[in-house]
Enzyme design. Structure first.
Site, short mmCIF file in Angstrom:
data_model
loop_
_atom_site.label_atom_id
_atom_site.label_comp_id
_atom_site.label_asym_id
_atom_site.label_seq_id
_atom_site.Cartn_x
_atom_site.Cartn_y
_atom_site.Cartn_z
N ASP A 170 0.87 -1.13 -0.13
CA ASP A 170 -0.06 -0.14 -0.01
C ASP A 170 1.00 1.28 0.02
OD1 ASP A 170 -1.49 2.25 0.73
OD2 ASP A 170 -2.44 1.20 2.52
N GLN B 32 0.96 6.44 1.11
CA GLN B 32 2.11 7.31 1.68
C GLN B 32 3.60 7.26 1.22
OE1 GLN B 32 0.73 9.85 3.15
NE2 GLN B 32 -1.43 8.93 3.67
N1 PLP Z 1 -3.46 3.86 2.72
C1 PLP Z 1 -2.93 4.68 3.36
C2 PLP Z 1 -1.64 4.20 4.06
C3 PLP Z 1 -3.55 5.77 3.23
O1 PLP Z 1 -2.92 6.52 4.00
C4 PLP Z 1 -4.58 6.08 2.62
C5 PLP Z 1 -5.33 7.51 2.67
O2 PLP Z 1 -5.21 8.24 3.80
C6 PLP Z 1 -5.21 4.96 1.99
C7 PLP Z 1 -4.74 3.86 1.94
C8 PLP Z 1 -6.35 5.20 1.21
O3 PLP Z 1 -6.21 6.27 0.16
P1 PLP Z 1 -7.61 6.83 -0.74
O4 PLP Z 1 -8.51 7.38 0.25
O5 PLP Z 1 -7.08 7.82 -1.88
O6 PLP Z 1 -8.01 5.39 -1.61
#
Ligand code: PLP
Length: 408
Positions: free
Chosen positions: A201, A204
């Site tokens: 993921d 960040q």
């Molecule tokens: N994963 C992490 C570590 C995040 O910080 C975020 C959003 O803050 C997400 C996933 C989800 O991202 P999105 O809302 O752009 O799909």
């Protein structure tokens, strides 16, 4: 970066000149979303003014132009993360949808009841809930790697959780709460040593450090354009061809088909198999402008600059009595989550806002981590390339004032 560089970068972001309650805006909520440079804003409006037409299924000139723009975006993303092929780049709505796609489709093809997947205790809900949805369908086990006292991932515990039934490791590159930069290359090597694929993921990760998916050998890497100075509504899923080819489509309709009869549908090849319906081609074209902008500034410069802001601000915050900062991993990104004793994070956030400082408060979409930290929520400062040391000073003054008022 020199101060003059940052000041010239700031001029490219119109919103940074805003006033909030008569105060200069200090935007410290970059982990939630970043502001957009003129180049991105203009790419959106220019595309609507000059080439807007639905992609892929048109013979006319505008449709060809928008299709070319969309596919140029795919190639630009490939180059940005050094993927092998642009067909391994799938456009989604965001990191969340990218992970849901893998949970749904990889989960369908490769995970059976009784199998397990491994995540960490610092995951965002986007990397927890899709697996729980899968486990509701298939009764899989979700194993959670515990944290070290500094907020790192316990690597020994991680290795102990992997076994013959582990079908995927899914881990944040950088924690949105603790700022911890996970050793994803090492994690991937450990998992691959046991034949287990890894999803990173990167929501960040990508905005703050150079990512090379081939060097990492990541099997899947997910991120969102809006966190890297690009438009909202664009997510990226990089996936290795060998997995993507073996995975069933996620949604049906649009360009993902080969041939449809009422009895049966054959599917298009990669990447279109995973892109049902009209894609956000305008957003993809604007993403090119964002990545060009980031590359022109340089991710190494951005990382160094944010590290300086992090170190400076952390030291100043630690000087405030009763300040508790969560996360002190040796490698940490530009995120500071905190609670000031005797105050509620929400009240701190509200008072900072009145002084022009935008921070995020609450569980930060990481409720299980909040439970581990023993707090209902935190306030979080997160930096972007355009933030300055002067803003950090103004923030510290505003924070001290807020905390004093609340403790009175
Ligand atoms: N994963 C992490 C570590 C995040 O910080 C975020 C959003 O803050 C997400 C996933 C989800 O991202 P999105 O809302 O752009 O799909």
């Amino acid at each position: 970066m020199q101060k003059s560089d940052i000041l010239s970068i700031r001029k490219d972001f119109p919103i940074l000149a805003s006033k909030v309650y008569g105060k200069d805006l200090i935007y410290f909520d970059n982990a939630a979303t970043t502001q957009k440079p003129v180049a991105v804003i203009e790419a959106i409006s220019d595309s609507y003014k000059k080439i807007n037409a639905n992609v892929h299924r048109g013979v006319h000139r505008l449709s060809q132009l928008s299709t070319e723009g969309h596919e140029a975006g795919r190639e630009r993303v490939r180059r940005f993360i050094n993927a092998g092929k642009s067909s391994e780049i799938i456009f989604t709505r965001g990191t969340t949808e990218s992970i849901n796609l893998v949970a749904s489709s990889f989960g369908e093809a490769f995970i059976a009841p009784g199998d397990n997947i491994v995540i960490t205790a610092m995951e965002h809900h986007a990397n927890i809930v899709p697996w729980q949805l899968l486990s509701m369908r298939k009764e899989i086990e979700i194993r959670v790697v515990p944290l070290t006292p500094s907020g790192g991932m316990d690597m020994e515990a991680f290795k102990g959780l992997l076994d013959g039934k582990t079908k995927l490791v899914s881990v944040a590159h950088v924690s949105n709460v603790l700022g911890t930069v996970n050793p994803v290359k090492e994690i991937i090597a450990e998992a691959h040593g046991r034949g287990i694929p890894v999803l990173v993921d990167g929501a960040q990760g990508v905005p703050h450090r150079k990512v090379d998916v081939l060097d990492l050998d990541a099997d899947f890497y997910a991120f969102s354009a809006h966190k890297i100075y690009g438009p909202t509504g664009i997510g990226i899923l990089y996936g290795k061809e060998k997995y993507l080819n073996a995975m069933p489509p996620y949604q049906g309709g649009g360009e993902m088909i080969g041939h449809v009869t009422f009895q049966k549908t054959t599917f298009n090849e990669l990447p279109f198999k995973f892109e049902a319906g009209t894609p956000d081609y305008i957003g993809v074209i604007a993403t090119i402008a964002a990545l060009d902008y980031v590359d022109a500034v340089g991710l190494d410069n951005i990382r160094r600059h944010e590290e300086e802001l992090l170190k400076y601000t952390t030291e100043k915050m630690n000087g405030i009595p009763g300040m508790k900062i969560f996360g002190s991993a040796p490698e940490k990104g530009g995120v500071i989550s905190f609670v000031a004793e005797g105050t509620h994070p929400y009240d701190v956030g509200m008072l900072l806002d009145k002084q022009g400082v935008a921070v995020r408060t609450g569980h930060l979409c990481a409720q299980p981590l909040m439970d581990i930290l023993g707090v209902p929520g935190v306030a979080r400062v997160s930096f972007g390339m355009y933030n300055t040391l002067e803003e950090c000073d103004a923030y510290i003054a505003a924070l001290k004032k807020s905390v004093e008022m609340l403790r009175r």
